[in-house]
Design a protein around this motif. Structure first.
Motif, mmCIF file in Angstrom:
data_model
loop_
_atom_site.group_PDB
_atom_site.id
_atom_site.type_symbol
_atom_site.label_atom_id
_atom_site.label_comp_id
_atom_site.label_asym_id
_atom_site.label_seq_id
_atom_site.Cartn_x
_atom_site.Cartn_y
_atom_site.Cartn_z
ATOM 1 N N PRO A 93 0.813 -1.227 0.000
ATOM 2 C CA PRO A 93 0.000 0.000 0.000
ATOM 3 C C PRO A 93 0.847 1.278 0.000
ATOM 4 O O PRO A 93 0.461 2.281 -0.606
ATOM 5 C CB PRO A 93 -0.829 -0.102 1.281
ATOM 6 N N LEU A 94 2.002 1.240 0.651
ATOM 7 C CA LEU A 94 2.897 2.400 0.627
ATOM 8 C C LEU A 94 3.469 2.589 -0.775
ATOM 9 O O LEU A 94 3.548 3.716 -1.281
ATOM 10 C CB LEU A 94 4.019 2.235 1.650
ATOM 11 N N TRP A 95 3.860 1.507 -1.410
ATOM 12 C CA TRP A 95 4.380 1.549 -2.777
ATOM 13 C C TRP A 95 3.324 2.100 -3.728
ATOM 14 O O TRP A 95 3.607 2.927 -4.589
ATOM 15 C CB TRP A 95 4.841 0.154 -3.180
ATOM 16 N N GLN A 96 2.088 1.673 -3.556
ATOM 17 C CA GLN A 96 1.003 2.182 -4.398
ATOM 18 C C GLN A 96 0.728 3.661 -4.100
ATOM 19 O O GLN A 96 0.441 4.439 -5.011
ATOM 20 C CB GLN A 96 -0.248 1.331 -4.204
ATOM 21 N N GLY A 97 0.838 4.059 -2.831
ATOM 22 C CA GLY A 97 0.678 5.464 -2.466
ATOM 23 C C GLY A 97 1.750 6.338 -3.100
ATOM 24 O O GLY A 97 1.481 7.458 -3.547
ATOM 25 N N TYR A 98 2.972 5.827 -3.137
ATOM 26 C CA TYR A 98 4.078 6.531 -3.784
ATOM 27 C C TYR A 98 3.771 6.750 -5.268
ATOM 28 O O TYR A 98 3.959 7.848 -5.798
ATOM 29 C CB TYR A 98 5.357 5.706 -3.609
ATOM 30 N N GLN A 99 3.272 5.705 -5.907
ATOM 31 C CA GLN A 99 2.938 5.817 -7.332
ATOM 32 C C GLN A 99 1.823 6.835 -7.564
ATOM 33 O O GLN A 99 1.886 7.638 -8.509
ATOM 34 C CB GLN A 99 2.532 4.450 -7.875
ATOM 35 N N ARG A 100 0.814 6.829 -6.698
ATOM 36 C CA ARG A 100 -0.271 7.816 -6.835
ATOM 37 C C ARG A 100 0.276 9.229 -6.654
ATOM 38 O O ARG A 100 -0.107 10.152 -7.372
ATOM 39 C CB ARG A 100 -1.380 7.550 -5.815
#
Length: 147
Positions: free
Chosen positions: A18-25
């Motif tokens: 979820p942190l990795w996806q947040g970074y991408q967003r």
């Protein structure tokens, strides 16, 4: 707030994703799931020149950092590229980013690196405030050509 920085282990995947996806967003990009899966496996492989750590507040991962060790033609010691740094939205401005950068600096020093370097987008004002205090601006402008 007590923060613990720990290198990732296989069991951390569900906390990391979820942190990795947040970074991408945050950077308005979408990295394919298969690329993220390969990246995660590289973090776990001691033969890979990549590393990752999570910042934990209790049993909750609140931030991530990724780095890559690479050769340089300018020095004998390798360089360490701090590639990704992300702190969850509600956790920013509390010193977590600084702790993660310090963790990477320690890893780079232990690996015999002569430099840690990183980039941020020109519009990332909050991060730039921190970076201006702990690093020096190189003066170089990045160019790239996607293949």
């Amino acid at each position: 707030m007590s923060i613990e920085i720990r290198p990732v282990v296989a069991a951390d995947y569900e906390a990391w994703l979820p942190l990795w996806q947040g970074y991408q967003r945050f950077y308005m990009t979408e990295i394919p799931a298969d690329t993220s899966a390969v990246t995660w496996q590289r973090f776990l492989d001691p033969a890979e020149p990549m590393g990752a750590a999570l910042a934990w507040h209790g049993d909750r991962a609140i931030a991530l950092v990724h780095w890559v060790i690479h050769r340089s033609t300018w020095t004998i010691g390798d360089y360490c590229y701090l590639q990704d740094l992300f702190v969850a939205k509600g956790e920013r401005s509390g010193g977590v980013g600084r702790k993660l950068i310090q963790h990477v600096v320690e890893q780079a020093r232990a690996a015999g690196c002569s430099r840690v370097h990183w980039l941020t987008h020109e519009t990332n004002s909050q991060a730039k405030l921190l970076y201006e205090r702990i690093g020096e601006r190189s003066g170089f402008v990045q160019y790239r050509k996607l293949l």
